[in-house]
Design a protein around this motif. Structure first.
Motif, short mmCIF file in Angstrom:
data_model
loop_
_atom_site.label_atom_id
_atom_site.label_comp_id
_atom_site.label_asym_id
_atom_site.label_seq_id
_atom_site.Cartn_x
_atom_site.Cartn_y
_atom_site.Cartn_z
N SER A 1 2.24 -0.80 -16.08
CA SER A 1 3.41 -2.07 -16.28
C SER A 1 4.67 -2.04 -14.88
CB SER A 1 4.12 -1.98 -17.44
OG SER A 1 5.07 -2.89 -17.44
N PRO A 2 4.92 -2.97 -14.31
CA PRO A 2 4.49 -4.43 -14.79
C PRO A 2 3.47 -4.94 -13.70
CG PRO A 2 6.34 -4.31 -13.13
CD PRO A 2 5.94 -3.08 -13.53
N HIS A 3 2.80 -4.16 -12.81
CA HIS A 3 1.89 -4.71 -12.02
C HIS A 3 0.44 -4.88 -12.66
CE1 HIS A 3 5.01 -4.56 -9.28
NE2 HIS A 3 5.04 -3.16 -9.31
N ALA B 1 0.28 -0.06 -20.17
CA ALA B 1 1.71 0.65 -20.28
C ALA B 1 2.02 1.42 -19.21
CB ALA B 1 1.86 1.26 -21.72
N LEU B 2 1.52 2.21 -18.82
CA LEU B 2 1.34 3.31 -17.48
C LEU B 2 1.52 2.36 -16.35
CD1 LEU B 2 -0.88 6.23 -18.39
CD2 LEU B 2 1.61 6.21 -18.55
N GLN C 1 -6.25 -0.86 -4.17
CA GLN C 1 -5.82 -0.02 -3.13
C GLN C 1 -6.63 0.96 -2.65
OE1 GLN C 1 -3.08 -0.96 -1.14
NE2 GLN C 1 -2.57 -2.41 -2.52
N PHE D 1 5.21 8.53 -19.09
CA PHE D 1 4.71 9.48 -18.20
C PHE D 1 5.28 10.90 -18.33
CE2 PHE D 1 3.76 5.98 -15.51
CZ PHE D 1 2.57 6.15 -14.79
N THR E 1 -1.57 -26.61 -12.29
CA THR E 1 -0.88 -27.33 -13.53
C THR E 1 0.63 -27.28 -13.00
OG1 THR E 1 -2.39 -26.45 -15.07
CG2 THR E 1 -0.37 -27.24 -16.14
N TRP F 1 2.37 -18.75 0.30
CA TRP F 1 1.30 -19.60 1.14
C TRP F 1 0.11 -18.88 1.44
CZ3 TRP F 1 0.22 -16.50 5.36
CH2 TRP F 1 1.21 -15.29 5.82
N MET F 2 0.12 -17.33 1.05
CA MET F 2 -1.09 -16.67 1.28
C MET F 2 -2.17 -17.14 0.09
SD MET F 2 0.52 -13.15 2.32
CE MET F 2 -0.87 -12.04 1.77
N SER G 1 -4.94 -23.75 -12.14
CA SER G 1 -3.85 -23.38 -11.40
C SER G 1 -2.83 -24.43 -10.82
CB SER G 1 -4.49 -22.32 -10.23
OG SER G 1 -5.75 -22.87 -9.64
N ARG H 1 -4.97 -17.58 4.19
CA ARG H 1 -4.64 -18.39 3.14
C ARG H 1 -5.79 -18.22 2.28
NH1 ARG H 1 -1.09 -19.59 7.44
NH2 ARG H 1 0.33 -21.05 7.09
N ARG H 2 -5.56 -17.71 0.91
CA ARG H 2 -6.61 -17.59 -0.02
C ARG H 2 -6.69 -18.75 -0.52
NH1 ARG H 2 -6.57 -12.81 -3.84
NH2 ARG H 2 -6.67 -11.95 -1.82
N LYS I 1 0.90 -1.25 -0.04
CA LYS I 1 0.06 0.03 -0.04
C LYS I 1 0.83 1.11 -0.08
CE LYS I 1 -4.32 1.39 2.11
NZ LYS I 1 -5.37 0.49 0.88
N THR J 1 0.74 -24.73 -5.48
CA THR J 1 -0.56 -24.00 -5.75
C THR J 1 -1.48 -24.85 -6.23
OG1 THR J 1 1.10 -22.43 -6.31
CG2 THR J 1 -1.25 -21.95 -7.00
N ARG K 1 -3.82 -3.73 -9.52
CA ARG K 1 -3.25 -3.73 -8.33
C ARG K 1 -3.04 -2.33 -7.93
NH1 ARG K 1 -3.14 -8.34 -9.16
NH2 ARG K 1 -4.69 -7.99 -7.56
N TYR K 2 -3.52 -1.32 -8.53
CA TYR K 2 -3.71 -0.10 -8.02
C TYR K 2 -4.99 0.15 -7.55
CZ TYR K 2 0.95 0.55 -10.14
OH TYR K 2 2.52 0.49 -10.15
#
Lengths: 393, 365
Positions: B18-20, B15-16, B28, A230, B326, A110-111, B324, B85-86, A62, B314, B24-25
């Motif tokens: 990347s790589p997440h 592209a902006l 939050q 950017f 595999t 593990w999560m 998942s 644990r997900r 975060k 996994t 992922r934003y």
């Protein structure tokens, strides 16, 4: 998951009472007991993994995302340029070290969270995570400080060990180190092309072919984002944003280089030959390294940096390089808490535990880089041990 | 959402970020914001039955990324179980077909040991609170109604279900009644369900209402008895030529398949394949190359054998659908426990949750 600690579990030691090799001050039994104590620490932490670890890494993520967005946004306010660079630098450091390095070690697999899974994660740097995981998690962590095996000794560019034969090329050692520091991100990305092995004729240029597409794609994406998109989004401020992004990348490079070089290169850290690591035999009678010796090598081959909690976070807890090498797949936030136990155990077995503040460790590495630029060996014993605390005699 | 979604899914934003990636934003800021991932907020949890293995209907509001579902499909649901644990399991959607962004319902029986929250189904039934966030896949599966409910036909439709297997058939039935003309299914429908007891009967009230209404649907509920060809023949003499959807536990489906022989009218969906009874004597050794662990083949799936050795590979659905788990099988033969198919190709990608080794086997785990 880490691939470092397999195949040794079944190895049994060939000798029983004699010291294992010239370098190891322990008997085979002591070495085994030492390994078992390390295993016990590992098991205790594994059994305790849970919500606190998950909450911690999510909080770091975060902060990292927040700093990144803040950094990108502050470039629209020219007077805040230094703040923008600072925020973006911190974001990249957190992303690469406490998050990227550790997540890609499988510390949080593990999560079951795809966003924190070693198989899915990629970091904000030029090196594709997939490629790095092989050279780092497998080669470096398995063959830590074994000369000729661990390509992280000098990264194929530098002379970082007396046992690397001197060549006139190494006169440039300090200059190469400085260049590597400034361009560290690119050094890491190109590390896997094993240019030094190609020059030496040990690797064919064609062997690199499968690596190019992924590498080029990652480099293109990183460059596009930081040096085209950017900056372009800030319109007339393009040059300022461009420069700011470049500075942030370099700040991260300098920091990462220094932390990482303090992990294995300060004075007193040992290197090993392949033969001296084979202290046991497996089921088939083949010589192998016992688990105890593997742990022993990780302790002797690594060095810590002392500092406060914030420093440890910013270093990705690589300031606990010894603990990281002992337990590469445990969440890094656990290293400070196990460090005391590890240190106590090392003391009992008379093994040196190399630690010191950042400036001392960096100074020691710098001295080594300069000293090894020149021919000659045997300086190892004479080297003043200023940068380390010898806990045991 | 559509314009925002188009922008968020654009190559420029990719592209902006990347790589997440943009999700992922967004997560939050608000867990219900997403560009490609699907999550859902729990809107309601309603108990259907009690006892050792209670059943509840959970209403979920998916993110705008949900593409809707066809009646009879399932969805993968991931929840963070205690200890962070997900864990992901598949559940059939019991509500009528949904459009993109619409809410859906899952009707879930709490499985596994009675430790609250220690399995996904227990968590959903016993722990889930209004406002909780769960992780979803898009709807999957082809055990679906192919006909348009809005167009009356003279095709007779037959549903044979057992236990929790009622859920996909319920989704189809609800869709027929909701989208048909004037609350009618618009064709003859026979709904034959087997439950352990009257207390275990899910959707009892709703089924009673459907049975009572004039809507072309015959509801036949059997409590405590097992499926028999004799009874089916009495209800629907030409059953083998009737479009049939059968869903339930493996022993019931075996009987159904036997009754239908090779009739193309039968569609089946298996429930609870997680624990597979090994067929025949297990031979050889199973080796997990990456972890260096090895043991005698017990005949169960590679996933179960790996877990028995303390590995934690996994995995997701544990029924061969999410891929998942595999992993690469470097040598040996494995049998697909769903189809019985055997394969011996070296360096083959296999789903370890539904692959059981036949003799010696080496897997990169």
């Amino acid at each position: 998951m880490s691939t470092t600690q397999n195949t040794r579990a079944t190895a049994t030691s060939s000798a029983t009472t004699d010291p294992v090799s010239g370098k190891v001050p322990l008997t085979a039994e002591q070495l085994q007991a030492f390994g078992e104590e390390m295993d016990a620490i590992r098991q205790a932490v594994l059994a305790d993994l849970g919500e606190a670890d998950a909450a911690y890494i999510r909080k770091v993520v975060k902060y990292q995302r927040g700093l990144e967005v803040a950094g990108r946004a502050l470039f629209y306010v020219p007077p805040a340029w230094p703040l923008a660079v600072a925020a973006l630098s911190l974001s990249k450091i957190l992303d690469n070290m406490e998050i990227g390095h550790n997540v890609m070690h499988g510390q949080y697999d593990w999560m079951g969270d795809p966003g924190l899974n070693s198989r899915m994660f990629d970091w904000d740097t030029a090196c594709p995570g997939e490629q790095w995981k092989y050279s780092h998690n497998y080669i470096h962590h398995t063959f830590t400080n074994i000369l000729g095996k661990d390509r992280d000794i000098g990264y194929g560019i530098l002379r970082m060990d007396e046992d690397q034969p001197w060549r006139p090329y190494y006169l440039g050692n300090p200059a190469y180190a400085f260049a590597l520091m400034m361009l560290f991100e690119w050094g890491v990305a190109l590390h896997d092309l094993e240019v030094e092995n190609i020059v030496a004729g040990k690797r064919k240029l064609a062997d690199n072919k499968p690596l190019y597409p992924r590498l080029l794609r990652k480099i293109r994406r990183q460059a596009l984002k930081d040096y085209v998109l950017f900056p372009a989004l800030t319109g007339p401020l393009f040059p300022l944003t461009f420069a700011g992004n470049a500075v942030a990348n370099v700040v991260r490079n300098i920091w990462a280089f220094n932390i990482i070089f303090c992990g294995h290169f300060p004075a007193g850290v040992e290197t090993f030959s392949e033969e001296e690591c084979l202290d046991g035999v497996d089921d088939k009678g083949e010589p192998v390294e016992t688990r105890g010796h593997w742990y022993y090598r990780q302790v002797l081959g690594s060095a810590n940096i002392s500092g406060g909690p914030l420093f440890h976070i910013m270093s990705g807890n690589l300031s606990h390089q010894i603990e990281h090498h002992l337990f590469p797949d445990l969440p890094a936030r656990r290293y400070p808490e196990v460090a005391q136990q590890v240190q106590e155990i090392c003391e009992r077995y008379g093994l040196s535990y190399n630690t010191g503040p950042l400036h001392k460790q960096v100074g020691s590495v710098f001295k080594k880089i300069c000293r090894l630029a020149l021919p000659g060996r045997g300086a190892k014993a004479a080297e003043p041990v200023a940068a380390q605390e010898r806990i045991a005699a | 959402m559509s314009i925002a979604g188009t922008i968020l899914r654009s190559r420029a934003v990719a592209a902006l970020t990347s790589p997440h990636g943009v999700d992922r934003y967004l997560e939050q800021i608000n867990p219900m914001w997403a560009a490609t991932e699907v999550r859902a907020r729990v809107l309601d949890v309603r108990r259907e039955t009690g006892g050792e293995h209670p059943v509840a209907t959970i209403t979920l509001q998916p993110t705008g990324t949900w593409r809707g579902h066809r009646a009879g499909q399932y969805v993968q649901v991931g929840v963070d179980l205690p200890g962070s644990r997900r864990t992901t399991r598949c559940f059939t959607i019991s509500s009528a077909a949904s459009l993109p962004g619409e809410s859906i319902q899952l009707t879930v029986r709490a499985q596994g040991e009675k430790r609250p929250g220690q399995s996904v189904s227990r968590w959903l039934v016993e722990r889930a609170q209004v406002g909780d966030i769960v992780h979803l896949s898009q709807a999957e599966g082809d055990f679906v109604l192919e006909e348009s409910p809005a167009t009356p036909t003279n095709n007779h439709l037959l549903f044979l279900t057992g236990g929790s297997g009622i859920t996909p058939a319920m989704s189809i039935l609800r869709t027929l009644l909701r989208d048909g003309y004037d609350g009618r299914a618009g064709r003859r429908v026979t709904f034959l369900h087997f439950a352990r007891s009257a207390e275990d009967q899910i959707f009892a009230t709703e089924l009673a209402e459907i049975a009572a209404a004039d809507n072309d649907v015959d509801v036949v509920l059997r409590h405590g008895s097992v499926f028999s060809e004799f009874e089916l023949r009495r209800l629907v003499p030409s059953y083998a030529a009737t479009d049939t959807w059968a869903c339930g536990p493996a022993p019931m489906l075996d009987l159904v398949r036997e009754a239908y022989a090779d009739s193309p009218s039968l569609r089946t969906e298996l429930f609870n394949v997680a624990s597979v009874v090994p067929s025949g004597a297990a031979e050889g050794d199973v080796a997990f190359a990456r972890s260096g662990k090895q043991a005698a083949n017990t005949g169960t799936t590679l996933l179960e054998q790996a877990e028995a050795l303390g590995l934690r590979p996994t995995s997701g659905c544990r029924m061969g659908i999410c891929f998942s788990c595999t992993a690469t099988k470097s040598s040996g033969t494995v049998r697909n426990v769903l189809t019985g198919e055997e394969s011996s190709l070296p360096d083959e990608e296999v789903r370890v949750c539904v692959s059981a080794p036949v003799g010696d086997c080496v897997v990169d785990l």
